[in-house]
Design an enzyme around this catalytic site. Structure first.
Site, mmCIF file in Angstrom:
data_model
loop_
_atom_site.group_PDB
_atom_site.id
_atom_site.type_symbol
_atom_site.label_atom_id
_atom_site.label_comp_id
_atom_site.label_asym_id
_atom_site.label_seq_id
_atom_site.Cartn_x
_atom_site.Cartn_y
_atom_site.Cartn_z
ATOM 1 N N ILE A 1 0.921 -1.103 -0.220
ATOM 2 C CA ILE A 1 0.109 -0.192 0.133
ATOM 3 C C ILE A 1 0.908 1.489 -0.023
ATOM 4 O O ILE A 1 0.216 2.199 -1.121
ATOM 5 C CB ILE A 1 -0.601 -0.794 1.136
ATOM 6 C CG1 ILE A 1 -2.237 -1.301 0.469
ATOM 7 C CG2 ILE A 1 -1.207 1.103 1.380
ATOM 8 C CD1 ILE A 1 -3.004 -1.702 1.979
ATOM 9 N N TYR B 1 -2.154 -7.569 16.446
ATOM 10 C CA TYR B 1 -2.525 -6.761 15.731
ATOM 11 C C TYR B 1 -3.643 -5.900 15.747
ATOM 12 O O TYR B 1 -3.825 -4.902 15.656
ATOM 13 C CB TYR B 1 -2.785 -7.572 14.362
ATOM 14 C CG TYR B 1 -2.762 -7.158 13.044
ATOM 15 C CD1 TYR B 1 -1.589 -6.867 12.127
ATOM 16 C CD2 TYR B 1 -4.211 -6.824 12.729
ATOM 17 C CE1 TYR B 1 -2.220 -5.949 11.219
ATOM 18 C CE2 TYR B 1 -4.195 -5.911 10.953
ATOM 19 C CZ TYR B 1 -3.114 -5.491 10.164
ATOM 20 O OH TYR B 1 -3.335 -4.378 8.758
ATOM 21 N N LYS C 1 -4.527 -2.290 16.419
ATOM 22 C CA LYS C 1 -5.583 -1.079 14.881
ATOM 23 C C LYS C 1 -6.929 -0.240 15.987
ATOM 24 O O LYS C 1 -6.579 0.685 15.410
ATOM 25 C CB LYS C 1 -5.889 -1.740 13.954
ATOM 26 C CG LYS C 1 -4.518 -2.469 13.088
ATOM 27 C CD LYS C 1 -3.776 -1.725 12.390
ATOM 28 C CE LYS C 1 -2.753 -2.306 11.307
ATOM 29 N NZ LYS C 1 -2.096 -1.512 10.904
HETATM 30 N N1 LIG Z 1 -2.820 -6.173 3.016
HETATM 31 C C1 LIG Z 1 -3.672 -5.620 3.614
HETATM 32 O O1 LIG Z 1 -4.883 -6.686 3.338
HETATM 33 C C2 LIG Z 1 -3.535 -4.808 4.857
HETATM 34 C C3 LIG Z 1 -5.078 -5.156 5.276
HETATM 35 C C4 LIG Z 1 -5.382 -3.699 6.706
HETATM 36 C C5 LIG Z 1 -3.975 -3.066 6.915
HETATM 37 N N2 LIG Z 1 -2.914 -3.310 6.451
HETATM 38 C C6 LIG Z 1 -2.226 -2.376 6.935
HETATM 39 O O2 LIG Z 1 -1.780 -1.549 5.621
HETATM 40 C C7 LIG Z 1 0.003 -0.839 6.468
HETATM 41 C C8 LIG Z 1 0.729 -1.366 4.578
HETATM 42 O O3 LIG Z 1 0.685 -3.093 4.596
HETATM 43 P P1 LIG Z 1 0.496 -3.916 3.435
HETATM 44 O O4 LIG Z 1 -0.232 -4.453 3.330
HETATM 45 O O5 LIG Z 1 1.581 -2.274 2.119
HETATM 46 O O6 LIG Z 1 2.450 -4.632 3.620
HETATM 47 P P2 LIG Z 1 3.691 -5.343 3.259
HETATM 48 O O7 LIG Z 1 3.710 -5.271 4.037
HETATM 49 O O8 LIG Z 1 3.807 -5.476 1.935
HETATM 50 O O9 LIG Z 1 4.042 -2.891 3.586
HETATM 51 C C9 LIG Z 1 4.540 -2.930 4.760
HETATM 52 C C10 LIG Z 1 5.779 -2.276 4.268
HETATM 53 O O10 LIG Z 1 6.395 -1.618 5.835
HETATM 54 C C11 LIG Z 1 7.635 -0.946 6.258
HETATM 55 N N3 LIG Z 1 7.837 -1.309 7.509
HETATM 56 C C12 LIG Z 1 7.735 -2.752 8.378
HETATM 57 N N4 LIG Z 1 7.588 -2.402 9.796
HETATM 58 C C13 LIG Z 1 8.392 -0.741 9.740
HETATM 59 C C14 LIG Z 1 9.259 -0.318 10.693
HETATM 60 N N5 LIG Z 1 9.690 -1.035 11.478
HETATM 61 N N6 LIG Z 1 9.903 0.397 10.376
HETATM 62 C C15 LIG Z 1 10.010 1.345 8.706
HETATM 63 N N7 LIG Z 1 8.933 0.452 8.155
HETATM 64 C C16 LIG Z 1 8.586 -0.725 8.583
HETATM 65 C C17 LIG Z 1 7.980 -2.929 5.502
HETATM 66 O O11 LIG Z 1 9.326 -3.095 5.277
HETATM 67 C C18 LIG Z 1 6.949 -3.291 4.213
HETATM 68 O O12 LIG Z 1 7.971 -2.070 3.132
HETATM 69 C C19 LIG Z 1 0.043 -2.126 7.338
HETATM 70 O O13 LIG Z 1 -0.111 -0.994 8.149
HETATM 71 C C20 LIG Z 1 -1.437 -2.830 7.150
HETATM 72 O O14 LIG Z 1 -1.530 -3.333 8.614
HETATM 73 C C21 LIG Z 1 -2.873 -3.728 5.645
#
Ligand SMILES: NC(=O)c1ccc[n+]([C@@H]2O[C@H](COP(=O)([O-])OP(=O)(O)OC[C@H]3O[C@@H](n4cnc5c(N)ncnc54)[C@H](O)[C@@H]3O)[C@@H](O)[C@H]2O)c1
Length: 271
Positions: A24, A175, A179
């Site tokens: 995202i 988690y 959230k």
């Molecule tokens: N994918 C889903 O279904 C979903 C649903 C609801 C919420 N989210 C939320 O959306 C956000 C993005 O998720 P995504 O699906 O793109 O995940 P993703 O794993 O593709 O990307 C997450 C990014 O965050 C970085 N990251 C993790 N810990 C970190 C830290 N301590 N410092 C700096 N960078 C860090 C990772 O290196 C990665 O590049 C997250 O907060 C996730 O909880 C995702």
């Protein structure tokens, strides 16, 4: 005659995205660039995805600052914001997308996993919101984004919450708790900063196809509750469908949206 004064010139400010190296966050950086944002700060603790994205955005004409930082570490967050301001003078559209998860039943969740998830998902978001807000309070409203003074903003902050900040499923207690806390933090920031021209909101995605979800380990724990087939839309969302909402919420078109958590879940929580 009704005149729409929301956005005269599009998005003319500086975007800062955490978790920009994947999913995202990366899609949001691309979406900002597609809407004309020409100065972007990409923050992640993993360098691999950042390099590719930096090159891609630069080839499209954008100025890009890459900052490798762990959002759960106070000094690294402070340094990241300071570097951004040194490079570009201000920060206008912050999207805090860095996030992590730990899988397992509540009674099997270790304190180490609990602290790791809380450290990134809520302490990390708190540190980012605090430092981003402190910078925004020092800068003038960005007049070039809107001709209407009441819509002009010192800045917009968006955190990636989740539908699991509103409801729970079994198998991800830290988690879910983290959230839910993110939902409250945006409200706390909004009531303190709304009068200063800063908007703080959350996006609560449903099941989105990214590296976080698109792996066998996660699917084995969560698919019974949240797999795409359980979503009324009948599919997972894409990172781009979240990024587009982030760009809208960042813009002066969303000037009266503050402290909100926008659910973007294909109907999942309406069931
Ligand atoms: N994918 C889903 O279904 C979903 C649903 C609801 C919420 N989210 C939320 O959306 C956000 C993005 O998720 P995504 O699906 O793109 O995940 P993703 O794993 O593709 O990307 C997450 C990014 O965050 C970085 N990251 C993790 N810990 C970190 C830290 N301590 N410092 C700096 N960078 C860090 C990772 O290196 C990665 O590049 C997250 O907060 C996730 O909880 C995702």
């Amino acid at each position: 005659m009704v005149t729409n004064t929301a956005s005269s010139s599009g998005l003319t400010g500086v975007a800062l995205i955490t978790g920009a190296g994947s999913g995202i966050g990366a899609a949001t950086a691309r979406a900002f660039a597609a809407k004309g944002v020409s100065r972007l700060v990409l923050v992640d603790f993993a360098p691999a995805g950042l390099k590719t994205l930096e090159a891609e955005l630069q080839s499209g004409g954008a100025q890009v600052l890459v900052v490798q930082a762990d959002v759960s570490k106070e000094a690294e967050v402070k340094d990241a914001i300071a570097e951004a301001v040194t490079a570009f003078g201000r920060i206008d559209y912050c999207v805090n997308s860095a996030g992590t998860a730990a899988l397992g039943a509540l009674v099997e969740t270790s304190t180490e996993d609990w602290n790791r998830v809380m450290g990134v998902n809520i302490t990390g978001v708190f540190l980012c919101v605090r430092e981003q807000s402190a910078q925004m309070l020092k800068q003038d409203p960005l007049a070039s984004d809107s001709t209407d003074p009441k819509r002009q903003q010192r800045g917009s902050i968006i955190n990636l919450a989740s539908i699991l900040g509103t409801v729970a499923v079994p198998g991800v207690p830290a988690y879910v708790a983290s959230k839910h806390a993110v939902v409250g933090l945006a409200k706390a920031a909004a009531v303190e900063h709304a009068g200063h021209g800063i908007r703080t909101n959350n996006i609560a995605p449903g099941w989105i196809d990214t590296p976080m979800t698109n792996n066998a380990h996660v699917a084995s724990v969560l698919e019974a509750q949240t797999q795409p087939a359980k979503t009324p839309a009948g599919r997972a969302g894409s990172a781009e469908e979240i990024a587009d909402v982030a760009v809208f919420l960042s813009s002066t078109e969303a000037s009266f949206v503050n402290g909100a958590t926008w659910i973007v879940d294909g109907g999942f929580t309406s069931l």
